[in-house]
Scaffold this motif. Structure first.
Motif, PDB file in Angstrom:
ATOM      1  N   GLU A 148       0.836  -1.216   0.000  1.00 24.83           N
ATOM      2  CA  GLU A 148       0.000   0.000   0.000  1.00 24.83           C
ATOM      3  C   GLU A 148       0.863   1.256   0.000  1.00 24.83           C
ATOM      4  N   TYR A 149       1.898   1.264   0.835  1.00 24.72           N
ATOM      5  CA  TYR A 149       2.763   2.450   0.921  1.00 24.72           C
ATOM      6  C   TYR A 149       3.626   2.602  -0.340  1.00 24.72           C
ATOM      7  N   LEU A 150       4.046   1.469  -0.906  1.00 25.91           N
ATOM      8  CA  LEU A 150       4.834   1.551  -2.145  1.00 25.91           C
ATOM      9  C   LEU A 150       3.988   2.123  -3.282  1.00 25.91           C
ATOM     10  N   VAL A 151       2.747   1.632  -3.386  1.00 30.59           N
ATOM     11  CA  VAL A 151       1.854   2.136  -4.442  1.00 30.59           C
ATOM     12  C   VAL A 151       1.540   3.602  -4.215  1.00 30.59           C
ATOM     13  N   TYR A 152       1.348   3.970  -2.944  1.00 38.66           N
ATOM     14  CA  TYR A 152       1.044   5.380  -2.651  1.00 38.66           C
ATOM     15  C   TYR A 152       2.237   6.277  -2.986  1.00 38.66           C
ATOM     16  N   ALA A 153       3.456   5.756  -2.743  1.00 43.68           N
ATOM     17  CA  ALA A 153       4.650   6.528  -3.097  1.00 43.68           C
ATOM     18  C   ALA A 153       4.731   6.745  -4.614  1.00 43.68           C
ATOM     19  N   LEU A 154       4.233   5.789  -5.374  1.00 46.67           N
ATOM     20  CA  LEU A 154       4.252   5.925  -6.837  1.00 46.67           C
ATOM     21  C   LEU A 154       3.125   6.827  -7.340  1.00 46.67           C
ATOM     22  N   LEU A 155       1.930   6.684  -6.702  1.00 42.64           N
ATOM     23  CA  LEU A 155       0.734   7.332  -7.250  1.00 42.64           C
ATOM     24  C   LEU A 155       0.263   8.534  -6.444  1.00 42.64           C
ATOM     25  N   ASN A 156       1.033   8.957  -5.474  1.00 39.47           N
ATOM     26  CA  ASN A 156       0.643  10.130  -4.694  1.00 39.47           C
ATOM     27  C   ASN A 156       0.338  11.294  -5.635  1.00 39.47           C
ATOM     28  N   LEU A 161       5.906   9.428  -7.724  1.00 40.87           N
ATOM     29  CA  LEU A 161       6.926   9.276  -8.768  1.00 40.87           C
ATOM     30  C   LEU A 161       6.312   9.329 -10.164  1.00 40.87           C
ATOM     31  N   VAL A 162       5.138   8.696 -10.334  1.00 45.03           N
ATOM     32  CA  VAL A 162       4.523   8.634 -11.671  1.00 45.03           C
ATOM     33  C   VAL A 162       4.128  10.026 -12.147  1.00 45.03           C
ATOM     34  N   ASN A 163       3.499  10.795 -11.261  1.00 43.16           N
ATOM     35  CA  ASN A 163       3.127  12.161 -11.652  1.00 43.16           C
ATOM     36  C   ASN A 163       4.365  13.022 -11.882  1.00 43.16           C
ATOM     37  N   GLY A 170       5.832  17.256 -19.471  1.00 39.66           N
ATOM     38  CA  GLY A 170       4.859  18.314 -19.710  1.00 39.66           C
ATOM     39  C   GLY A 170       3.421  17.867 -19.630  1.00 39.66           C
ATOM     40  N   LEU A 171       3.173  16.703 -19.027  1.00 43.36           N
ATOM     41  CA  LEU A 171       1.808  16.178 -18.913  1.00 43.36           C
ATOM     42  C   LEU A 171       1.201  16.575 -17.577  1.00 43.36           C
ATOM     43  N   ASP A 172      -0.116  16.685 -17.552  1.00 46.68           N
ATOM     44  CA  ASP A 172      -0.816  17.044 -16.316  1.00 46.68           C
ATOM     45  C   ASP A 172      -0.788  15.882 -15.321  1.00 46.68           C
ATOM     46  N   ALA A 173      -0.801  16.261 -14.046  1.00 46.55           N
ATOM     47  CA  ALA A 173      -0.835  15.232 -13.002  1.00 46.55           C
ATOM     48  C   ALA A 173      -2.218  14.566 -12.955  1.00 46.55           C
ATOM     49  N   ILE A 174      -2.228  13.303 -12.546  1.00 49.36           N
ATOM     50  CA  ILE A 174      -3.481  12.549 -12.423  1.00 49.36           C
ATOM     51  C   ILE A 174      -3.712  12.237 -10.954  1.00 49.36           C
ATOM     52  N   ASN A 175      -4.934  12.483 -10.508  1.00 49.01           N
ATOM     53  CA  ASN A 175      -5.287  12.115  -9.136  1.00 49.01           C
ATOM     54  C   ASN A 175      -5.773  10.659  -9.156  1.00 49.01           C
ATOM     55  N   TRP A 176      -4.830   9.748  -9.008  1.00 46.92           N
ATOM     56  CA  TRP A 176      -5.125   8.319  -9.171  1.00 46.92           C
ATOM     57  C   TRP A 176      -6.164   7.819  -8.175  1.00 46.92           C
ATOM     58  N   TYR A 177      -6.237   8.438  -7.018  1.00 47.92           N
ATOM     59  CA  TYR A 177      -7.144   7.956  -5.969  1.00 47.92           C
ATOM     60  C   TYR A 177      -8.551   8.560  -6.073  1.00 47.92           C
ATOM     61  N   SER A 178      -8.816   9.245  -7.170  1.00 45.94           N
ATOM     62  CA  SER A 178     -10.185   9.730  -7.391  1.00 45.94           C
ATOM     63  C   SER A 178     -10.685   9.365  -8.787  1.00 45.94           C
TER      64      SER A 178
END
Length: 329
Positions: A148-156, A161-163, A170-178
């Protein structure tokens, strides 16, 4: 006519006699090899205590359970405990999610595990094979809480890291948790990353058991690595694949082939994501925790078990039609 009747009677007598002799031989085998059968005892006790004894608790699904009156003293209410589940929108949602994720994970994990097992055998070095196996097995020993924490570190959404990588392009950030739609891919991917190494090791062990004579004969005939895998490894691996599939199908109606921790931990219980992350196990757990009604939770659990049993019977029938030796019964 008389000959036929006497023949049938003799055959029945012979069957009964052979059955009796078979039991005698089995008992003699047990006495002769009692240390091996003694080692079965812990496993059998585990299955009895944690798999068979709890089945008596299924009766709670049909009762207005009162802890003071106990299971047998509580009032019978028929199928009323099932009504709240089947009249809600959750029934279709969690059933679809459970079947969808399990089938996707089952198919992808089988194909990729066999592929990785074949590739591991082709490395040509025991040292490299050992390193690859260790790296692939490492995620299997991590709990879903760590995941859970590893995925959150990637998708925060803010510092993930992904955002961060997307921002560098130059891409917009994605709110993965919504955004529920992304979790249709995130959940199977996370499960595969954790489990695929363990499953591959099983197939590697099965490949190791294939006689080297087949491969030597193929090399003499000039077969390539792909031809050896296609005509020798994969066909001889199929019985193991069928057994692994049937064992997995027994857990198909649980979240993530029996491991629902991913579906509970990774989405961080975000209600927005329930449409794509809620499976029967998480629904039962949440119902038991929030509604605190054991009867309703037992009803959903019984529904889960019955549909899972039906899927296993259908799958075993189909495997039996294809290869009777590979079926479970």
């Amino acid at each position: 006519m008389n000959n036929n009747v006497s023949g049938i009677a003799a055959a029945q007598k012979g069957v009964k006699k052979s059955g009796f002799l078979g039991r005698v031989i089995f008992l003699q085998e047990m006495v002769k090899r009692w240390p091996f059968y003694l080692m079965l005892l812990p496993g059998l006790l585990y299955i009895l205590i944690f798999n068979y004894f709890p089945m008596f608790g299924a009766v709670i699904a049909f009762k207005d359970y009162n802890p003071v009156k106990g299971v047998w003293g509580s009032e019978w209410i028929g199928f009323k405990n099932f009504e709240f589940f089947f009249k809600s929108d959750a029934a279709w949602r969690v059933t679809f999610n459970t079947i969808f994720y399990n089938l996707v994970i089952l198919v992808l994990m089988t194909v990729l595990s066999v592929l990785f097992a074949i590739l591991l055998q082709e490395t040509g070095s025991k040292v490299r094979t050992g390193i690859y196996k260790s790296v692939m097995l490492l995620p299997f020993f991590l709990s879903w809480v760590v995941g859970e924490y590893l995925v959150y570190a990637l998708l925060n959404p803010d510092q993930g890291l992904v955002n961060g990588i997307r921002a560098s392009f130059g891409l917009d950030a994605i709110n993965w948790y919504s955004e529920p739609v992304y979790w249709r891919f995130i959940m199977p991917l996370a499960y595969l990353l954790k489990q695929i190494g363990y499953t591959s090791v099983i197939y590697v062990a099965a490949i190791t058991g294939i006689s080297s004579d087949y491969y030597e004969a193929a090399e003499i005939d000039g077969a390539s690595k792909w031809q050896k895998a296609k005509h020798i490894t994969i066909p001889l691996l199929m019985p193991v694949v069928f057994i692994m599939l049937l064992l997995s199908l027994g857990k198909i109606f649980n979240g993530g082939l029996g491991d629902w921790g991913a579906f509970y931990n990774l989405p961080r219980e975000s209600g927005i994501l329930f449409s794509t992350t809620d499976v029967i196990d998480t629904y039962v757990f949440r119902s038991l925790r929030t509604v605190n009604d054991i009867g309703m939770s037992s009803a959903v659990g019984l529904y889960q078990a019955v549909v899972g049993l039906i899927l296993v019977l259908i799958s075993n029938y189909l495997v039996k039609k294809y290869d009777s030796d590979s079926s479970l019964f």
